[in-house]
Design a protein around this motif. Structure first.
Motif, PDB file in Angstrom:
ATOM      1  N   ASP A  92      -1.643   4.469 -13.700  1.00 49.36           N
ATOM      2  CA  ASP A  92      -1.052   5.578 -14.476  1.00 49.36           C
ATOM      3  C   ASP A  92       0.369   5.263 -14.939  1.00 49.36           C
ATOM      4  O   ASP A  92       0.879   5.908 -15.844  1.00 49.36           O
ATOM      5  N   PHE A  93       1.033   4.271 -14.313  1.00 51.45           N
ATOM      6  CA  PHE A  93       2.403   3.923 -14.731  1.00 51.45           C
ATOM      7  C   PHE A  93       2.408   2.755 -15.715  1.00 51.45           C
ATOM      8  O   PHE A  93       3.454   2.283 -16.133  1.00 51.45           O
ATOM      9  N   MET A  94       1.214   2.249 -16.040  1.00 52.20           N
ATOM     10  CA  MET A  94       1.138   1.052 -16.893  1.00 52.20           C
ATOM     11  C   MET A  94       0.875   1.454 -18.341  1.00 52.20           C
ATOM     12  O   MET A  94       0.087   2.358 -18.597  1.00 52.20           O
ATOM     13  N   PRO A  95       1.572   0.798 -19.282  1.00 51.85           N
ATOM     14  CA  PRO A  95       1.406   1.175 -20.684  1.00 51.85           C
ATOM     15  C   PRO A  95      -0.048   1.021 -21.145  1.00 51.85           C
ATOM     16  O   PRO A  95      -0.731   0.088 -20.736  1.00 51.85           O
ATOM     17  N   ASP A 149      -7.364   3.621  -4.190  1.00 53.69           N
ATOM     18  CA  ASP A 149      -6.344   4.675  -4.218  1.00 53.69           C
ATOM     19  C   ASP A 149      -5.034   4.137  -4.826  1.00 53.69           C
ATOM     20  O   ASP A 149      -4.446   4.735  -5.730  1.00 53.69           O
ATOM     21  N   ILE A 150      -4.637   2.944  -4.373  1.00 54.66           N
ATOM     22  CA  ILE A 150      -3.391   2.340  -4.891  1.00 54.66           C
ATOM     23  C   ILE A 150      -3.557   1.982  -6.370  1.00 54.66           C
ATOM     24  O   ILE A 150      -2.665   2.176  -7.192  1.00 54.66           O
ATOM     25  N   LEU A 151      -4.747   1.473  -6.697  1.00 49.52           N
ATOM     26  CA  LEU A 151      -5.051   1.078  -8.077  1.00 49.52           C
ATOM     27  C   LEU A 151      -4.977   2.284  -9.004  1.00 49.52           C
ATOM     28  O   LEU A 151      -4.299   2.274 -10.035  1.00 49.52           O
ATOM     29  N   ASP A 152      -5.654   3.368  -8.604  1.00 49.30           N
ATOM     30  CA  ASP A 152      -5.705   4.582  -9.431  1.00 49.30           C
ATOM     31  C   ASP A 152      -4.291   5.115  -9.665  1.00 49.30           C
ATOM     32  O   ASP A 152      -3.923   5.519 -10.754  1.00 49.30           O
ATOM     33  N   PHE A 153      -3.478   5.030  -8.620  1.00 47.20           N
ATOM     34  CA  PHE A 153      -2.094   5.523  -8.715  1.00 47.20           C
ATOM     35  C   PHE A 153      -1.276   4.641  -9.661  1.00 47.20           C
ATOM     36  O   PHE A 153      -0.561   5.110 -10.530  1.00 47.20           O
ATOM     37  N   VAL A 161     -12.639  -1.277 -13.109  1.00 50.34           N
ATOM     38  CA  VAL A 161     -12.788  -0.875 -14.517  1.00 50.34           C
ATOM     39  C   VAL A 161     -12.672   0.642 -14.626  1.00 50.34           C
ATOM     40  O   VAL A 161     -11.982   1.179 -15.504  1.00 50.34           O
ATOM     41  N   GLU A 162     -13.287   1.349 -13.696  1.00 52.68           N
ATOM     42  CA  GLU A 162     -13.257   2.828 -13.718  1.00 52.68           C
ATOM     43  C   GLU A 162     -11.830   3.354 -13.622  1.00 52.68           C
ATOM     44  O   GLU A 162     -11.513   4.444 -14.100  1.00 52.68           O
ATOM     45  N   ARG A 163     -10.938   2.572 -13.016  1.00 51.48           N
ATOM     46  CA  ARG A 163      -9.541   3.000 -12.835  1.00 51.48           C
ATOM     47  C   ARG A 163      -8.598   2.374 -13.855  1.00 51.48           C
ATOM     48  O   ARG A 163      -7.390   2.334 -13.678  1.00 51.48           O
ATOM     49  N   GLY A 164      -9.192   1.819 -14.947  1.00 50.84           N
ATOM     50  CA  GLY A 164      -8.356   1.394 -16.075  1.00 50.84           C
ATOM     51  C   GLY A 164      -7.951  -0.063 -16.100  1.00 50.84           C
ATOM     52  O   GLY A 164      -7.001  -0.429 -16.794  1.00 50.84           O
ATOM     53  N   MET A 222       0.845  -1.213   0.000  1.00 53.98           N
ATOM     54  CA  MET A 222       0.000   0.000   0.000  1.00 53.98           C
ATOM     55  C   MET A 222       0.877   1.259   0.000  1.00 53.98           C
ATOM     56  O   MET A 222       0.474   2.322   0.438  1.00 53.98           O
ATOM     57  N   TYR A 223       2.107   1.112  -0.493  1.00 50.84           N
ATOM     58  CA  TYR A 223       3.056   2.245  -0.490  1.00 50.84           C
ATOM     59  C   TYR A 223       3.272   2.748  -1.914  1.00 50.84           C
ATOM     60  O   TYR A 223       3.832   2.023  -2.761  1.00 50.84           O
ATOM     61  N   LYS A 224       2.830   3.984  -2.179  1.00 53.33           N
ATOM     62  CA  LYS A 224       2.881   4.525  -3.548  1.00 53.33           C
ATOM     63  C   LYS A 224       4.322   4.631  -4.072  1.00 53.33           C
ATOM     64  O   LYS A 224       4.574   4.328  -5.253  1.00 53.33           O
TER      65      LYS A 224
END
Ligand SMILES: CNc1nc2cc3c(=O)[nH]c(N)nc3c(CCN)c2[nH]1
Ligand SMILES: [Zn+2]
Length: 370
Positions: free
Chosen positions: A235-238, A228-232, A258-261, A192-194
């Motif tokens: 964004d780093f995934m192609p 929160d971790i998912l949304d973060f 799904v909402e978070r990609g 759980m550490y960004k």
């Protein structure tokens, strides 16, 4: 052969529509994958799985390595033939199961020493061993061998575990390079550490896997922390590669993912709760064994047209559970899987038609989510 096509991304969320092509057929995403841990989605025949719309199922390296063992599956010509499933199969690498099922395990740089949860005999799985087993199974999509760290865990523990999982991922990639017809996904950890999630994601992406899982979630953390971790992390995934959230889930977890990609998800929930008589409906979950259904001759869910809802009443299914008849578990499983798979189809349609968030809010209101 493996191809992922990103067909559309929603305007008002990170929800996306995609298509995966494998040697055993196409997979429309977002997709929910029923879990068939020991080469069977419990109580379902392959034909019934196709009938309810399953496009891909999961199976498991750890379990199949223990029983029946890879020799038998190799002699059968691989898992597709052994279980007579001719659509795509994804196998998990065994990491999660070793940590969640076996005790007195010892993690070393080389791999994990553990005792079989069946007969207590000493076992060992390494990244290379996991890849070899998955190669014999012949699954279309295979997972890198990782540690799914426990929750909660210290920043220090997660840092060590995540970096070892990165080294294991490199070994998996090395070991897998000349295995065609199988696609290897990397698994992003970091607890759980960004800051650790960012390191894991960037290093995994640098290793250039064909798809990526987000691991280490759905391990008991609150939904808003997972989100929160998912949304973060997404964004780093192609954008042009599939994103698979492991171990999710119930309808709300799936909508949030799904909402978070997220494109792919798996969970034992719908099949496991079905076997103890908990049924997913558009009005929330119902416990079919409850006496209130004794003379209720309506179908499980007014809005469902699955085989169970078209042919049987709540009263009959309650009776089956009450007298421990196996058909009860089968009918509840057919319904729960159909319910989730149909919800995912509705989600795909809503992304296509640009009304995903409206569909989500409408579903939440009916289901009784906040
Ligand atoms: C139920 N929650 C859950 N969290 C998981 C994390 C991992 C995870 O971090 N790694 C692996 N390899 N598998 C996981 C699984 C199993 C997925 N079928 C998980 N399941
Ligand atoms: Zn139904």
């Amino acid at each position: 052969m493996f191809k992922f096509e990103l067909l559309k991304t929603a305007k008002d969320s990170k929800a996306r529509l995609g298509k995966i092509t494998t040697n055993h057929g196409e997979i429309e995403t977002p997709i929910f994958m029923p879990v068939g841990t020991r080469a069977t989605v419990k109580t379902m025949t392959p034909d019934e799985l196709k009938e309810i719309g399953s496009q891909i199922i999961l199976s498991n390296t750890y379990h199949l390595f223990l029983r029946p063992g890879t020799e038998i599956i190799e002699k059968a010509g691989g898992l597709h033939k052994f279980m007579n499933w001719d659509k795509p199969i994804l196998t998990d690498s065994g990491g999660f199961q070793v940590f969640s099922l076996s005790d007195n395990r010892k993690i070393t740089e080389e791999g994990v020493h553990f005792r079989s949860h069946i007969d207590g005999s000493k076992m060992f799985i390494s990244p290379e061993k996991s890849i070899d087993i998955q190669n014999i199974l012949g699954s279309d999509i295979i997972m890198a061998f990782d540690e799914c760290a426990p929750y909660p865990a210290s920043h220090e523990y997660i840092d060590d575990s995540m970096r070892r999982t990165l080294r294991w991922a490199k070994r998996c990639k090395e070991h897998h390079k000349n295995i065609d017809n199988q696609t290897l996904f990397g698994i992003i950890q970091g607890g759980m550490y960004k800051d650790l999630r960012e390191i894991s994601a960037r290093e995994m992406v640098d290793m250039d896997f064909k798809g990526y899982s987000i691991g280490g979630l759905s391990v008991g953390e609150p939904l808003d922390l997972m989100n929160d971790i998912l949304d973060f992390t997404t964004d780093f995934m192609p954008e042009n590669k599939p994103r698979y959230l492991m171990g999710v889930g119930s309808p709300d977890y799936l909508f949030e993912a799904v909402e978070r990609g997220i494109d792919m998800a798996d969970c034992v929930l719908p099949t496991r709760i079905a076997r103890n008589g908990t049924v997913l409906t558009h009005k929330g979950r119902i416990a079919i064994k409850n006496a209130v259904y004794k003379e209720d001759f309506s179908r499980l869910d007014e809005d469902c047209d699955c085989y169970t809802c078209k042919n049987f009443s709540k009263a009959y299914i309650r009776h089956l559970f009450n007298v421990d008849e196996i058909l009860g578990m089968r009918l509840a499983t057919i319904h729960n899987l159909y319910f989730l798979l149909q919800t995912m189809k509705n989600i795909r349609d809503s992304i296509k038609g640009d009304y995903f968030l409206e569909y989500k809010n409408d579903f939440y209101k009916k289901f009784g989510y906040k």
